[in-house]
Design an enzyme around this catalytic site. Sequence first.
Site, PDB file in Angstrom:
ATOM      1  CG  HIS A 117      48.710  22.364  44.819  1.00 34.91           C
ATOM      2  ND1 HIS A 117      48.231  22.999  45.937  1.00 34.91           N
ATOM      3  CD2 HIS A 117      49.662  21.503  45.260  1.00 34.91           C
ATOM      4  CE1 HIS A 117      48.856  22.548  47.011  1.00 34.91           C
ATOM      5  NE2 HIS A 117      49.741  21.647  46.624  1.00 34.91           N
ATOM      6  CE1 TYR A 146      43.280  29.682  47.378  1.00 35.96           C
ATOM      7  CE2 TYR A 146      43.259  31.896  48.324  1.00 35.96           C
ATOM      8  CZ  TYR A 146      43.888  30.922  47.570  1.00 35.96           C
ATOM      9  OH  TYR A 146      45.109  31.178  46.999  1.00 35.96           O
ATOM     10  N   PRO A 162      46.430  39.522  48.896  1.00 28.43           N
ATOM     11  CG  PRO A 162      46.996  38.636  50.979  1.00 28.43           C
ATOM     12  CD  PRO A 162      46.546  39.896  50.319  1.00 28.43           C
ATOM     13  CE  LYS A 171      46.673  35.356  39.564  1.00 31.83           C
ATOM     14  NZ  LYS A 171      47.379  34.224  39.053  1.00 31.83           N
ATOM     15  CE1 TYR A 213      44.383  31.028  43.697  1.00 29.72           C
ATOM     16  CE2 TYR A 213      45.863  29.505  42.565  1.00 29.72           C
ATOM     17  CZ  TYR A 213      45.434  30.130  43.726  1.00 29.72           C
ATOM     18  OH  TYR A 213      46.074  29.860  44.916  1.00 29.72           O
TER      19      TYR A 213
HETATM   20  C1  PHB Z   1      50.616  31.444  51.224  1.00 27.64           C
HETATM   21  O1  PHB Z   1      50.884  30.240  51.188  1.00 27.64           O
HETATM   22  O2  PHB Z   1      51.228  32.220  51.969  1.00 27.64           O
HETATM   23  C2  PHB Z   1      49.540  31.945  50.357  1.00 27.64           C
HETATM   24  C3  PHB Z   1      48.973  31.106  49.414  1.00 27.64           C
HETATM   25  C4  PHB Z   1      47.942  31.567  48.616  1.00 27.64           C
HETATM   26  C5  PHB Z   1      47.491  32.859  48.762  1.00 27.64           C
HETATM   27  C6  PHB Z   1      48.072  33.714  49.674  1.00 27.64           C
HETATM   28  C7  PHB Z   1      49.106  33.260  50.481  1.00 27.64           C
HETATM   29  O3  PHB Z   1      46.450  33.292  47.991  1.00 27.64           O
END
Ligand code: PHB
Length: 389
Positions: free
Chosen positions: A72, A200, A292, A296, A384
Site C-alpha cells: 500500500h 481510519y 492498534p 505497530k 506509520y
Molecule cells: C487490521 O487489519 O486488523 C488492522 C490494520 C491496521 C490497524 C489495526 C488493525 O491500525
Amino acid sequence: MRTQVAIIGAGPAGLTLGRLLEGAGIDAVIIEQRSAEYVLGRIRAGVLEQSSVDLLRQMGVNQRMDAEGIFHDGIELSFDGEMLRVNFNELIARRVMVYGQTEVTRDLMDARTASGAKSIYEAGDVHIHDFDGETPRVTFTKDGQTHQIECDFIAGCDGFHGVSRASVPPSAISLFERVYPFGWLGVLVDQPPVAEELIYAHHKRGFALCSMRSLTRSRYYVQVDSTEKAENWSDDRFWDELRARLNPDIAESLKTGPSIEKSIAPLRSFVAEPLRFGRLFLTGDAAHIVPPTGAKGLNMAIHDVMELATALQEFYGERSDAGINAYSGNVLENTWRTERFSWWMTQLLHTFPDSGDFGRRIQRADFDYLAASRIARQSLAENYTGFRA
Ligand code: PHB
Ligand code: APR
C-alpha cells in the site's frame, strides 16, 4: 535438556527470534503454553513495515508473503466523512505491506517445522528460574511429566499476560500504563474491501477502521465502550454502525456479508522498564503494548527480537557483552517513539467520553493541520511506515 537460549512463547516475537538464532547457529528451544492451532486461531492486525518485510525475506520466510501480501502506498483518513489521503510513497518514498499477522505466524511455524528446530507446545505450568545467575532454568509440565531446560539466556516472548515479566521482582521494574475507556469491535468478512487502502475514520459516533486481509477478505472495526459485549452486536447492527461513521459514498459501496469472526479488543498503552534482568530479556507484548491505531504491535515485536538476536550473536561470536548491555536502552528508545505515535493516532481518531467540545475542536484542528501541511503528513508517514533513528 540444555540449550543456549530458552524462548518463552511462540507468538511472532518468539518465532522470529527462533528463526534469527537458527540462522546464526545459536541453539534455542521455544516453550509455548498453547497448541500451535490455538496460536494460529488468534486474529490480529496485518500491516508490515518495510523493515519487517525485509527481515522476513532475509530469513527466507517470504514465499507466501511475496505472493499474497499487498503493498500500500498510503492510507486514507476520514474526519466526519471528509477524506484525506496520506500518500507515504509520494511523501517519503516508503510503503507498507498488508499481510496478516496470523499468516506471518503460520509461515514462521512452517519454516521451524521444516528445519526441525525444537518447539514444545502445550507446555503447562511454565516457570523461569535463576536468571540473575549464569545458569538460568525453565521448568514446565508436558504429558503429565515435569521437565527442566538449562540455558544461558531466557527470552521472554510470552505476551502481555506471560510468566516472564511476572517473574521479575516488583522493585526491579517500573510499569507505565494508560488504559483507554473503549475497545475495538472487529469483524472479519469474506467480501472485497471497501477501498484500495485502509480508511481510519474519526466520527462523533466513534472511530472506525476499514482494513483488509486480501482482495476478497476484509477486516472492519468500530470503537465501542469498554463495557460492550460482542454478543450484543448482530452483524446488521455492526454494519449499520460502521456505515454511519464513514463518508456516505464509501458507506454506500460497502460490501457486507455474514461475519466469520467478531470480537472486542481493549485498547492499552503500556511500557515496562528496563527490559533486561540479568539473563532474562523481555520482548514484544511482554515488554510493551500499543493501541492498534498505528498498526505497530507486530512491527515493534520484530524490531525487539532483531536487536536481541544481534546482541546474542555478539555474545556468542565475539564474546562481547556490549549488545546485551545495550539491549534495554535501544529497545526502549524505539518503544517510546512508537508509543507516542500510537497514542497520538489514537487520540486524534477516537471519541473520548470526557474530552468535551474543546477536545473535539482540537482533534479537528489536528486533522486540518494534516490536510494543510505536507510536513505534518510527512511526519505521520514517517512514523506509520516505521521510523528508525
Ligand atoms: C487490521 O487489519 O486488523 C488492522 C490494520 C491496521 C490497524 C489495526 C488493525 O491500525
Ligand atoms: N508460558 C509459555 N508461553 C506463554 C506463556 C507462558 N506462561 N504465557 C503466554 N505464552 C504464549 C502465548 O500463548 C502466546 O502464544 O506467548 C505467546 C505470546 O505471543 P503474542 O501475545 O502474540 O506476543 P508477541 O509474540 O510479543 O507478539 C506481539 O502480537 O498481540 C500482538 O499486537 C501484538 O502484533 C503484536 C504481537
